[in-house]
Design a protein around this motif. Structure first.
Motif, PDB file in Angstrom:
ATOM      1  N   THR A 226       0.831  -1.209   0.000  1.00  0.00           N
ATOM      2  CA  THR A 226       0.000   0.000   0.000  1.00  0.00           C
ATOM      3  C   THR A 226       0.860   1.251   0.000  1.00  0.00           C
ATOM      4  O   THR A 226       0.590   2.212  -0.734  1.00  0.00           O
ATOM      5  N   VAL A 227       1.920   1.244   0.824  1.00  0.00           N
ATOM      6  CA  VAL A 227       2.806   2.402   0.911  1.00  0.00           C
ATOM      7  C   VAL A 227       3.527   2.633  -0.415  1.00  0.00           C
ATOM      8  O   VAL A 227       3.570   3.755  -0.940  1.00  0.00           O
ATOM      9  N   VAL A 228       4.101   1.559  -0.986  1.00  0.00           N
ATOM     10  CA  VAL A 228       4.905   1.691  -2.211  1.00  0.00           C
ATOM     11  C   VAL A 228       4.037   2.078  -3.399  1.00  0.00           C
ATOM     12  O   VAL A 228       4.353   3.025  -4.143  1.00  0.00           O
ATOM     13  N   VAL A 229       2.924   1.357  -3.595  1.00  0.00           N
ATOM     14  CA  VAL A 229       2.049   1.665  -4.737  1.00  0.00           C
ATOM     15  C   VAL A 229       1.472   3.071  -4.589  1.00  0.00           C
ATOM     16  O   VAL A 229       1.420   3.839  -5.559  1.00  0.00           O
ATOM     17  N   GLY A 230       1.069   3.428  -3.380  1.00  0.00           N
ATOM     18  CA  GLY A 230       0.504   4.756  -3.170  1.00  0.00           C
ATOM     19  C   GLY A 230       1.500   5.861  -3.458  1.00  0.00           C
ATOM     20  O   GLY A 230       1.161   6.874  -4.087  1.00  0.00           O
ATOM     21  N   ALA A 231       2.748   5.670  -3.017  1.00  0.00           N
ATOM     22  CA  ALA A 231       3.764   6.698  -3.228  1.00  0.00           C
ATOM     23  C   ALA A 231       4.131   6.816  -4.706  1.00  0.00           C
ATOM     24  O   ALA A 231       4.246   7.933  -5.236  1.00  0.00           O
ATOM     25  N   LEU A 232       4.325   5.679  -5.385  1.00  0.00           N
ATOM     26  CA  LEU A 232       4.666   5.725  -6.811  1.00  0.00           C
ATOM     27  C   LEU A 232       3.532   6.332  -7.626  1.00  0.00           C
ATOM     28  O   LEU A 232       3.768   7.099  -8.572  1.00  0.00           O
ATOM     29  N   THR A 233       2.292   5.997  -7.272  1.00  0.00           N
ATOM     30  CA  THR A 233       1.141   6.563  -7.977  1.00  0.00           C
ATOM     31  C   THR A 233       1.064   8.071  -7.758  1.00  0.00           C
ATOM     32  O   THR A 233       0.774   8.834  -8.686  1.00  0.00           O
ATOM     33  N   ALA A 234       1.328   8.507  -6.531  1.00  0.00           N
ATOM     34  CA  ALA A 234       1.315   9.948  -6.250  1.00  0.00           C
ATOM     35  C   ALA A 234       2.385  10.674  -7.061  1.00  0.00           C
ATOM     36  O   ALA A 234       2.153  11.775  -7.590  1.00  0.00           O
ATOM     37  N   LEU A 235       3.576  10.056  -7.176  1.00  0.00           N
ATOM     38  CA  LEU A 235       4.625  10.641  -8.018  1.00  0.00           C
ATOM     39  C   LEU A 235       4.142  10.790  -9.451  1.00  0.00           C
ATOM     40  O   LEU A 235       4.336  11.831 -10.096  1.00  0.00           O
ATOM     41  N   TRP A 236       3.507   9.741  -9.951  1.00  0.00           N
ATOM     42  CA  TRP A 236       3.065   9.753 -11.342  1.00  0.00           C
ATOM     43  C   TRP A 236       1.954  10.775 -11.565  1.00  0.00           C
ATOM     44  O   TRP A 236       1.931  11.478 -12.578  1.00  0.00           O
ATOM     45  N   GLU A 237       1.043  10.880 -10.622  1.00  0.00           N
ATOM     46  CA  GLU A 237      -0.056  11.831 -10.774  1.00  0.00           C
ATOM     47  C   GLU A 237       0.446  13.271 -10.802  1.00  0.00           C
ATOM     48  O   GLU A 237      -0.111  14.117 -11.503  1.00  0.00           O
ATOM     49  N   ARG A 238       1.503  13.547 -10.048  1.00  0.00           N
ATOM     50  CA  ARG A 238       2.094  14.893 -10.091  1.00  0.00           C
ATOM     51  C   ARG A 238       2.628  15.197 -11.485  1.00  0.00           C
ATOM     52  O   ARG A 238       2.480  16.308 -11.996  1.00  0.00           O
ATOM     53  N   LEU A 239       3.253  14.203 -12.104  1.00  0.00           N
ATOM     54  CA  LEU A 239       3.815  14.416 -13.438  1.00  0.00           C
ATOM     55  C   LEU A 239       2.705  14.621 -14.463  1.00  0.00           C
ATOM     56  O   LEU A 239       2.781  15.515 -15.309  1.00  0.00           O
ATOM     57  N   GLU A 240       1.657  13.795 -14.385  1.00  0.00           N
ATOM     58  CA  GLU A 240       0.535  13.943 -15.318  1.00  0.00           C
ATOM     59  C   GLU A 240      -0.132  15.310 -15.175  1.00  0.00           C
ATOM     60  O   GLU A 240      -0.553  15.908 -16.170  1.00  0.00           O
TER      61      GLU A 240
END
Length: 212
Positions: free
Chosen positions: A97-111
């Protein structure tokens, strides 16, 4: 004739001198705005000081070079993104949950704002033809790796895990995957495929984790 009336000289407004730290902050924020709005090539020293409402002498008092300022501005973007992502570490959940959530948050910032998040790539490309920029860009990418290493350490600590693969290796895996993914997305804008890659990256990281 009556004697001429002598006018008192007009008073000048007092000169307000900002502390060095405040002036540096103004210039970093101005550089960031110019980079995002106009790109690296347009982020000249004169453009930045005009954006900040400063003078060239103030710039040279605060910084050794334009390259130093540009890298500081790019690092500021990264640090703010990481602060946003790190907020998820306090949430309850297992390591996935921590890893997927953090990577997804990184990606959403870029998008949401690719021009802001991809400044580092533009600086890297610009440095191919500007040798004086290369040491500064190398420092910037070292900063990216340091950020990813800290993310891995914080994520494992939050979920009670350790990494079986050296953290610097995993940090480069994250950086390389996100770099390639970002450049592909800039062309095809396939957000769904990008999230599938994020999931695969999370699985690769989790394969290198074990309970502390």
């Amino acid at each position: 004739m009556p004697p001429a009336t002598r006018r008192s000289p007009a008073r000048r407004a007092p000169v307000v001198r900002k502390p060095l730290a405040d002036r540096r902050e103004d210039l970093v924020e101005a550089a960031l705005r110019v980079l995002v709005r106009d790109g690296v090539a347009a982020a000249t020293t004169r453009a930045i000081v005009a954006e900040a409402g400063a003078s060239l002498s103030a710039f040279h008092y605060c910084f050794d070079s334009r390259e130093e300022l540009l890298v500081l501005a790019a690092e500021r973007i990264t640090d703010r993104t990481v602060d946003h992502v790190r907020e998820g570490f306090s949430a309850d959940g297992d390591l996935r949950t921590v890893v997927v959530g953090a990577l997804t948050a990184l990606w959403e910032r870029l998008e949401a704002d690719p021009h802001r998040e991809l400044i580092g790539y533009e600086l890297s490309h610009h440095a191919r033809h500007r040798p004086e920029l290369r040491p500064a860009v190398a420092r910037l990418f070292r900063h990216y790796l340091d950020v990813h290493e800290q993310f891995l350490a914080d994520g494992a600590a939050a979920a009670g895990f350790t990494w079986t693969t050296p953290v610097p290796v995993l940090a480069r895996l994250i950086n390389s995957t996100l770099d390639g993914l970002a450049l592909t997305w800039l062309v095809d804008r396939d957000g769904e495929a990008a999230r599938e890659v994020i999931g695969a990256l999370a699985d690769a990281l989790l394969a290198a984790a074990r309970p502390a």
